[in-house]
Scaffold this motif. Structure first.
Motif, short mmCIF file in Angstrom:
data_model
loop_
_atom_site.label_atom_id
_atom_site.label_comp_id
_atom_site.label_asym_id
_atom_site.label_seq_id
_atom_site.Cartn_x
_atom_site.Cartn_y
_atom_site.Cartn_z
N ILE A 31 50.66 47.34 39.98
CA ILE A 31 50.99 46.12 39.25
C ILE A 31 50.86 44.92 40.19
O ILE A 31 51.37 44.94 41.30
N ALA A 32 50.18 43.87 39.71
CA ALA A 32 50.04 42.63 40.48
C ALA A 32 50.48 41.47 39.60
O ALA A 32 50.08 41.39 38.43
N ILE A 33 51.29 40.60 40.16
CA ILE A 33 51.78 39.43 39.42
C ILE A 33 51.10 38.18 39.99
O ILE A 33 51.19 37.90 41.19
N VAL A 34 50.42 37.46 39.12
CA VAL A 34 49.72 36.23 39.51
C VAL A 34 50.50 35.03 38.97
O VAL A 34 50.74 34.95 37.76
N PRO A 35 50.93 34.12 39.85
CA PRO A 35 51.73 32.98 39.38
C PRO A 35 50.91 31.98 38.57
O PRO A 35 49.66 32.03 38.57
N ALA A 64 43.74 48.40 45.89
CA ALA A 64 43.14 47.06 45.96
C ALA A 64 44.13 46.04 46.51
O ALA A 64 45.34 46.18 46.36
N GLN A 65 43.58 45.03 47.15
CA GLN A 65 44.36 43.90 47.61
C GLN A 65 44.01 42.67 46.78
O GLN A 65 42.86 42.49 46.37
N THR A 66 45.00 41.83 46.54
CA THR A 66 44.78 40.62 45.74
C THR A 66 44.90 39.39 46.63
O THR A 66 45.78 39.31 47.50
N HIS A 67 44.04 38.42 46.39
CA HIS A 67 44.01 37.18 47.16
C HIS A 67 44.15 36.01 46.17
O HIS A 67 43.26 35.79 45.34
N VAL A 113 38.72 45.81 47.72
CA VAL A 113 39.06 47.19 48.03
C VAL A 113 38.41 47.55 49.35
O VAL A 113 37.18 47.55 49.45
N PHE A 114 39.22 47.77 50.37
CA PHE A 114 38.73 48.07 51.72
C PHE A 114 37.78 46.96 52.21
O PHE A 114 36.73 47.24 52.81
N GLY A 115 38.11 45.70 51.92
CA GLY A 115 37.34 44.56 52.39
C GLY A 115 36.19 44.16 51.50
O GLY A 115 35.55 43.13 51.76
N ARG A 116 35.89 44.92 50.45
CA ARG A 116 34.78 44.60 49.56
C ARG A 116 35.31 43.86 48.33
O ARG A 116 36.26 44.30 47.70
N VAL A 117 34.66 42.72 48.02
CA VAL A 117 35.05 41.96 46.84
C VAL A 117 34.54 42.68 45.60
O VAL A 117 33.33 42.93 45.46
N THR A 118 35.46 43.05 44.72
CA THR A 118 35.08 43.82 43.54
C THR A 118 34.45 42.95 42.45
O THR A 118 33.75 43.45 41.58
N GLY A 119 34.73 41.66 42.47
CA GLY A 119 34.24 40.77 41.41
C GLY A 119 35.22 40.61 40.27
O GLY A 119 35.04 39.75 39.40
N GLN A 120 36.26 41.44 40.26
CA GLN A 120 37.27 41.34 39.21
C GLN A 120 38.24 40.20 39.54
O GLN A 120 38.70 40.06 40.67
N ILE A 121 38.52 39.37 38.54
CA ILE A 121 39.40 38.22 38.72
C ILE A 121 40.62 38.42 37.83
O ILE A 121 40.50 38.65 36.62
N LEU A 122 41.79 38.34 38.43
CA LEU A 122 43.04 38.51 37.68
C LEU A 122 43.57 37.15 37.25
O LEU A 122 43.64 36.21 38.04
N LYS A 123 43.95 37.07 35.98
CA LYS A 123 44.54 35.84 35.47
C LYS A 123 46.04 35.84 35.71
O LYS A 123 46.63 36.86 36.09
N GLU A 124 46.66 34.68 35.46
CA GLU A 124 48.09 34.56 35.72
C GLU A 124 48.87 35.49 34.80
O GLU A 124 48.49 35.75 33.67
N GLY A 125 49.97 36.01 35.35
CA GLY A 125 50.80 36.96 34.61
C GLY A 125 50.79 38.32 35.30
O GLY A 125 50.44 38.47 36.48
N ILE A 126 51.19 39.34 34.56
CA ILE A 126 51.26 40.71 35.07
C ILE A 126 49.94 41.41 34.80
O ILE A 126 49.44 41.41 33.67
#
Length: 274
Positions: free
Chosen positions: A34-38, A67-70, A47-60
């Motif tokens: 679970i990732a929470i985006v303000p 994966a790591q989120t930036h 994922v392991f330094g590679r940009v997946t191209g997936q973009i998470l919108k604000e919320g849960i």
């Protein structure tokens, strides 16, 4: 004989369980699905330094545990720039300007991959300064100080949009807050503007006086034409006929006592009364 007292065993077990639970919590948080985006942000996933191209919108958001989120802000941001720029004549001016922009959410992953999180100092600020210098170098100091600001701001905005839009930066507006000229040049421009205003005022007064003179000439022409028309219509026969009509009218009046026809011939009547 036991090496450890029986009373110390529960305490050691509690400490061990506490440490194990804390480590498990850290592991869970590190690999949480679970990732929470303000608000006002998007998150780019790697994922392991590679940009997946997936973009998470604000919320849960439910994500890959590995994966790591930036986080990247998509709110409107402002850059204030105070730079010394040349005019077309080569004069150095001090210009205070602002740039309003935001990150395009759809291109946040591309921006992070190609530029990184320091996109402000890497591409926006250098391009902003370069666009300012190019735009001011095409205009005279007089134009920049008077009515050319909007054109300069529009030119800077167009150049930045061409350069930043492919990178994922949306340029909202460019504002020229202040332009400072050398004192002698500023005084000369202001004196020229005052002289131009006085010249315009004088031209207006001359135009007004010319129009007034034209109006009086037209009025005099009209009076002269009227007099000519009236003079052409008054003949001796008309005057004689009008005299006869007046005599008949006065003769019928109860107030008249004596009616004397004028002299010489064709003269107007002379009315004598009480």
């Amino acid at each position: 004989m036991d090496r450890y007292p029986s009373s110390s065993l529960p305490t050691a077990r509690i400490v061990f369980l506490g440490i194990a639970g804390f480590v498990a919590l850290l592991v869970f948080l590190s690999f949480s699905p679970i990732a929470i985006v303000p608000a006002g942000h998007v998150a780019v996933m790697t994922v392991f330094g590679r940009v997946t191209g997936q973009i998470l919108k604000e919320g849960i958001n439910v994500v890959n545990p590995l994966a790591q989120t930036h986080l990247m802000t998509i709110r409107t941001q402002e850059i204030k720039e105070s730079t010394a720029v040349p005019s077309r004549e080569g004069l150095i001016l001090r210009m205070d300007s602002s740039l309003l922009y935001h990150v395009d959410p759809a291109q946040a992953a591309n921006l992070y991959q190609r530029v990184g999180e320091e996109y402000l100092s890497v591409i926006i600020e250098p391009l902003f300064r370069s666009s300012i210098r190019e735009a001011t170098a095409e205009n005279s100091a007089n134009a920049l100080y008077t009515g050319g600001r909007e054109l300069v701001a529009q030119r800077i905005q167009e150049e930045l949009r061409k350069s930043l839009a492919p990178r994922g930066i949306v340029v909202e507006n460019v504002l020229l807050r202040d332009i400072q000229l050398p004192a002698t040049l500023k005084a000369a421009i202001e004196a020229k503007q005052q002289a131009e205003q006085e010249s315009l005022a004088m031209n207006f007064r001359l135009q007004k006086e010319t129009q007034e003179a034209q109006r009086k000439r037209i009025e005099a022409q009209g009076v002269r034409d009227f007099q000519q028309i009236v003079a052409q219509g008054i003949t001796p026969s008309l005057l004689e006929w009008k005299g006869i009509e007046a005599t008949e009218t006065l003769a019928k009046s109860p107030n008249s006592k004596v009616v004397v026809i004028g002299n010489p011939k064709n003269g107007l009547p002379l009315i004598l009364g009480q």
